[in-house]
Write a protein that holds these residues in place. Sequence first.
Motif, mmCIF file in Angstrom:
data_model
loop_
_atom_site.group_PDB
_atom_site.id
_atom_site.type_symbol
_atom_site.label_atom_id
_atom_site.label_comp_id
_atom_site.label_asym_id
_atom_site.label_seq_id
_atom_site.Cartn_x
_atom_site.Cartn_y
_atom_site.Cartn_z
ATOM 1 N N UNK A 107 -1.631 14.121 -6.679
ATOM 2 C CA UNK A 107 -1.582 12.678 -6.899
ATOM 3 C C UNK A 107 -0.727 12.335 -8.120
ATOM 4 N N UNK A 108 -0.748 13.184 -9.124
ATOM 5 C CA UNK A 108 0.120 12.968 -10.288
ATOM 6 C C UNK A 108 1.589 13.044 -9.868
ATOM 7 N N UNK A 109 1.925 14.097 -9.093
ATOM 8 C CA UNK A 109 3.299 14.242 -8.629
ATOM 9 C C UNK A 109 3.692 13.073 -7.730
ATOM 10 N N UNK A 110 2.768 12.650 -6.883
ATOM 11 C CA UNK A 110 3.048 11.518 -6.002
ATOM 12 C C UNK A 110 3.277 10.250 -6.817
ATOM 13 N N UNK A 111 2.535 10.110 -7.915
ATOM 14 C CA UNK A 111 2.729 8.955 -8.785
ATOM 15 C C UNK A 111 4.130 8.929 -9.368
ATOM 16 N N UNK A 114 0.817 -1.206 0.000
ATOM 17 C CA UNK A 114 0.000 0.000 0.000
ATOM 18 C C UNK A 114 0.853 1.260 0.000
ATOM 19 N N UNK A 115 2.072 1.184 0.577
ATOM 20 C CA UNK A 115 2.955 2.356 0.588
ATOM 21 C C UNK A 115 3.255 2.851 -0.820
ATOM 22 N N UNK A 116 3.180 1.936 -1.802
ATOM 23 C CA UNK A 116 3.475 2.274 -3.190
ATOM 24 C C UNK A 116 2.233 2.069 -4.055
ATOM 25 N N UNK A 117 1.053 2.400 -3.463
ATOM 26 C CA UNK A 117 -0.229 2.053 -4.069
ATOM 27 C C UNK A 117 -0.439 2.551 -5.481
ATOM 28 N N UNK A 118 0.113 3.705 -5.833
ATOM 29 C CA UNK A 118 -0.104 4.239 -7.174
ATOM 30 C C UNK A 118 0.679 3.476 -8.235
ATOM 31 N N UNK A 119 1.674 2.700 -7.814
ATOM 32 C CA UNK A 119 2.479 1.906 -8.751
ATOM 33 C C UNK A 119 2.731 0.516 -8.157
ATOM 34 N N UNK A 120 1.719 -0.030 -7.473
ATOM 35 C CA UNK A 120 1.906 -1.275 -6.728
ATOM 36 C C UNK A 120 2.249 -2.458 -7.617
ATOM 37 N N UNK A 121 1.648 -2.528 -8.807
ATOM 38 C CA UNK A 121 1.917 -3.685 -9.664
ATOM 39 C C UNK A 121 3.348 -3.669 -10.191
ATOM 40 N N UNK A 122 3.911 -2.473 -10.422
ATOM 41 C CA UNK A 122 5.292 -2.382 -10.880
ATOM 42 C C UNK A 122 6.252 -2.895 -9.806
ATOM 43 N N UNK A 123 6.039 -2.487 -8.549
ATOM 44 C CA UNK A 123 6.899 -2.972 -7.481
ATOM 45 C C UNK A 123 6.721 -4.475 -7.296
ATOM 46 N N UNK A 148 -4.647 4.720 -12.283
ATOM 47 C CA UNK A 148 -3.457 5.271 -12.928
ATOM 48 C C UNK A 148 -3.665 6.693 -13.427
ATOM 49 N N UNK A 149 -4.928 7.120 -13.536
ATOM 50 C CA UNK A 149 -5.199 8.481 -14.025
ATOM 51 C C UNK A 149 -5.212 9.440 -12.848
ATOM 52 N N UNK A 150 -4.213 10.288 -12.802
ATOM 53 C CA UNK A 150 -4.084 11.193 -11.670
ATOM 54 C C UNK A 150 -3.836 12.613 -12.162
ATOM 55 N N UNK A 151 -4.053 13.553 -11.254
ATOM 56 C CA UNK A 151 -3.797 14.963 -11.559
ATOM 57 C C UNK A 151 -3.349 15.649 -10.275
ATOM 58 N N UNK A 152 -2.743 16.841 -10.426
ATOM 59 C CA UNK A 152 -2.330 17.607 -9.268
ATOM 60 C C UNK A 152 -1.333 16.865 -8.405
ATOM 61 N N UNK A 156 11.383 12.017 -13.632
ATOM 62 C CA UNK A 156 12.143 13.061 -12.947
ATOM 63 C C UNK A 156 11.854 14.425 -13.561
ATOM 64 N N UNK A 157 11.839 14.499 -14.884
ATOM 65 C CA UNK A 157 11.574 15.782 -15.549
ATOM 66 C C UNK A 157 10.183 16.311 -15.203
ATOM 67 N N UNK A 158 9.193 15.431 -15.203
ATOM 68 C CA UNK A 158 7.834 15.863 -14.872
ATOM 69 C C UNK A 158 7.732 16.270 -13.407
ATOM 70 N N UNK A 159 8.344 15.505 -12.539
ATOM 71 C CA UNK A 159 8.340 15.820 -11.104
ATOM 72 C C UNK A 159 9.024 17.157 -10.847
ATOM 73 N N UNK A 160 10.042 17.467 -11.655
ATOM 74 C CA UNK A 160 10.808 18.699 -11.471
ATOM 75 C C UNK A 160 9.981 19.947 -11.736
ATOM 76 N N UNK A 161 8.892 19.821 -12.473
ATOM 77 C CA UNK A 161 8.056 20.995 -12.750
ATOM 78 C C UNK A 161 7.464 21.575 -11.474
ATOM 79 N N UNK A 162 7.239 20.723 -10.484
ATOM 80 C CA UNK A 162 6.678 21.175 -9.216
ATOM 81 C C UNK A 162 7.712 21.159 -8.101
#
Length: 307
Positions: free
Chosen positions: A210-214, A164-173, A204-208, A251-257
């Motif tokens: 939650x998008x950055x957290x993803x 659950x700690x990695x819930x937005x990308x749980x299947x990848x982990x 998987x569809x996130x914004x704001x 990283x590039x997308x995360x860097x915007x915020x």
Amino acid sequence: MSDISVVIPTYNRLWSLPQAVESCRSESCDVEIIVVDDGSTDGTWEWLRAQTGIVAIRTENWGKDWAVQTAMAAARGDYVRFLDSDDWLAPTANGEQLALARRTGADIVVAGYEDHDDATGARQVHEWVDCDDFIAQQLGEVWSSHYSAFLFRRDFIRDIPHRQDFGLRDDRLFILEVALRNPRIEVYRRPGFVHRQHGAERLQRTAGFRRDLGHWTYIAIFRKVLGMLEARGELTLRRKRAAIAVMWPNVRTFAKTYPSEAAEIVDWIHRLDPDFKPPVRPVLAGAYKLLGFAATEKLLRLRTLWR
């Protein structure tokens, strides 16, 4: 005991759940269908209680990962697979993947899958891509398919949770943790399931935020897995570069915020691979070198805001 347990977590998807459930049934093997209704309010629980041949469990909306863990605790199949309630299995996948697993002793039978667009009816098959390093593949070296197309030996994965700690990308982990155990793999050369493209809500569809957290979650997963590989003496340059190529767009997308936090990740990437060259235009690469990553990304953001 059953041959296969299919784990289906669901929340307010009565519009698609019946098709997902029906696709699991097989005439060639014994399939245990476990549906965990995670607190739906659309009549899902009432529908489940009226069905036969389903193990129905109700939970209190703690999220997909807890729903999957609840189902795994109840599973009795020799093999297990995971299916979202808005997708469905390919007609012969269960029986044929099971036969392949039993014949070869595989821990995982991997496969490609098929996309289905609800709006247009268009379908596209994504075939499995062979790779001689399963870990590098799951780190992103080549296309790695989707774990709903895979059949897993239950004893092999029983103590690998959906975290659950990695819930937005749980299947990848999850699949990376599986790969770290060096499973015996066989390939099923037909699509394992159908991935439905639709306009309804999806995790998987996130914004704001939650998008950055993803994006941050994705980066955190790769840092953790690469750290584990390094501790085991198995972090090859090939695996490093596979992971870096996947992390860079995040990283590039995360860097915007969060440019300063992203800059820390860039420094770590350069320590991983001193020869890494950012896949950007030469003028931007020059700015990174002259001004630093964080300062350059801040200037880029200001430029965007003033357009």
